[in-house]
Write an enzyme that holds these catalytic residues in place. Structure first.
Site, PDB file in Angstrom:
ATOM      1  N   LEU A 101       1.066   2.889  -2.226  1.00 23.41           N
ATOM      2  CA  LEU A 101      -0.349   2.491  -2.018  1.00 23.41           C
ATOM      3  C   LEU A 101      -1.125   3.238  -1.018  1.00 23.41           C
ATOM      4  CD1 LEU A 101       0.137  -1.455  -1.928  1.00 23.41           C
ATOM      5  CD2 LEU A 101      -1.177  -0.183  -3.590  1.00 23.41           C
ATOM      6  N   ASP A 102      -2.352   3.855  -1.682  1.00 22.98           N
ATOM      7  CA  ASP A 102      -2.939   4.654  -0.613  1.00 22.98           C
ATOM      8  C   ASP A 102      -3.488   3.696   0.617  1.00 22.98           C
ATOM      9  OD1 ASP A 102      -5.072   3.340  -1.587  1.00 22.98           O
ATOM     10  OD2 ASP A 102      -5.683   5.056  -2.840  1.00 22.98           O
ATOM     11  N   ALA A 103      -4.208   4.426   1.568  1.00 21.32           N
ATOM     12  CA  ALA A 103      -4.678   3.673   3.009  1.00 21.32           C
ATOM     13  C   ALA A 103      -5.724   2.674   2.588  1.00 21.32           C
ATOM     14  CB  ALA A 103      -5.070   4.719   3.845  1.00 21.32           C
TER      15      ALA A 103
END
Length: 334
Positions: A101-103
């Protein structure tokens, strides 16, 4: 003989999932869990130090005369194995990360410890689907399709209704259903394709473009709306762009305000460990729970033995008719 630290590490080998909060990089989540697991493993009660026999010199004799030294056998601990001398038993532990998951995003993040890294690779070879909750806002467009990006356009959204939105979602789902059949590399007129479709196992053969297997609106309060998405081979960037394209189809614009993963294969939000549960004890409990549920699912899905028969002509004919109707529906929705 295995030490207590090694025995505890073996109980930690497996898969588990955590809840990644937004605005936190997945590497920070992994490093935090890795540090907590190392502390928990090395804090286990160590074994007693091995003893060795040494001859110690002891003075003997009277107070007035010169003292003499004699050797006496004594059992003393081997300090070379003391933790303060040798350091922690585990210096590093391998924690693998599943579909990242990205930030900007939050939700379920699957991790693997030890041999769980191999199980992590095997899990994603089975074409598991993932569920997301996407939150969007009409009337705004940004350079990166998220609400934190630079605004490049503003538009009206008063003409958008829930019926119009659901028609666009149905069109997108129909197009993706056709892509799913194309990437599966299976003859759609075969019995195998029919059985896979009935069991929900029909999927792309190998790596493919992102595919949406489900798409519906669960909240509509203009300019804000929420979608529930089931997909394969997706990225969070693609999901944000999806909302942007939906806005364009509705003669407006849209930006993504939130991406939350609610399911990753067999792992759901109910199984995810929150920030205060990222300890060795809670991780061990979650891994044991996953092993138990996996064994239970294997036992419940064990096929019963019986006579095997070839699929008859009527079943094949039914599968062919089912496929023709499905293709007609997809073509009509496009």
């Amino acid at each position: 003989m295995a030490t207590p630290c090694i025995r505890m590490f073996r109980r930690l080998e497996g898969l588990f999932c955590v809840y990644k909060p937004p605005a936190v990089h997945w590497k920070l989540v992994r490093d935090t869990i890795e540090t907590n697991l190392l502390k928990g493993i090395n804090a286990t009660q160590s074994q007693e130090l091995p003893q060795m026999v040494r001859f110690l010199a002891e003075p003997v004799g009277g107070n007035e005369g010169p003292s003499e030294l004699t050797l006496s056998a004594a059992s003393v601990p081997v300090l070379a194995n003391h933790p303060l001398v040798s350091g922690p038993e585990f210096q590093n532990i391998q924690v693998g990360v599943g579909h990242r998951l990205d930030a900007f995003s939050s939700g379920v993040l699957v991790l693997g410890v030890g041999n769980g890294n191999k199980a992590l690779n095997d899990l994603y070879k089975t074409r598991v689907t993932r569920d997301y909750t996407l939150e969007g806002e009409f009337g705004i467009a940004t350079h990166d399709f998220s609400h934190t990006g630079r605004v490049v356009e503003r538009s009206t959204y008063g003409h958008i209704t829930r019926d119009k939105l659901e028609r666009v979602l149905a069109m997108l789902q129909g197009a993706n259903q056709k892509a799913l059949l194309m990437y599966s590399n299976i003859d759609m007129r075969s019995q195998e394709a029919y059985e896979l479709a009935v069991q929900g196992l029909l999927g792309p053969d190998g790596k493919s473009a992102p595919i949406l297997t489900g798409l519906r609106c669960i909240r509509f309060q203009p300019p804000h709306f929420t979608l529930e998405v089931q997909c394969l081979n997706e990225t969070q960037k693609y999901l944000c762009k999806l909302l942007h394209e939906i806005g364009l189809e509705l003669r407006s614009t849209a930006a993504c305000t939130g991406v939350r993963r609610t399911r990753d294969g067999p792992f759901t939000l109910r199984d995810a460990l929150t920030r205060h549960q990222w300890t060795a004890a809670d991780v061990m409990r979650a891994i044991q729970q996953y092993h138990t549920s996996k064994k239970h699912n294997k036992g419940s899905h064990t096929p019963t033995k019986g006579p095997t028969t070839e699929p008859n002509v009527e079943v094949k004919k039914e599968a062919s008719q089912h496929n023709e109707i499905e293709e007609t529906v997809v073509g009509a929705m496009q």
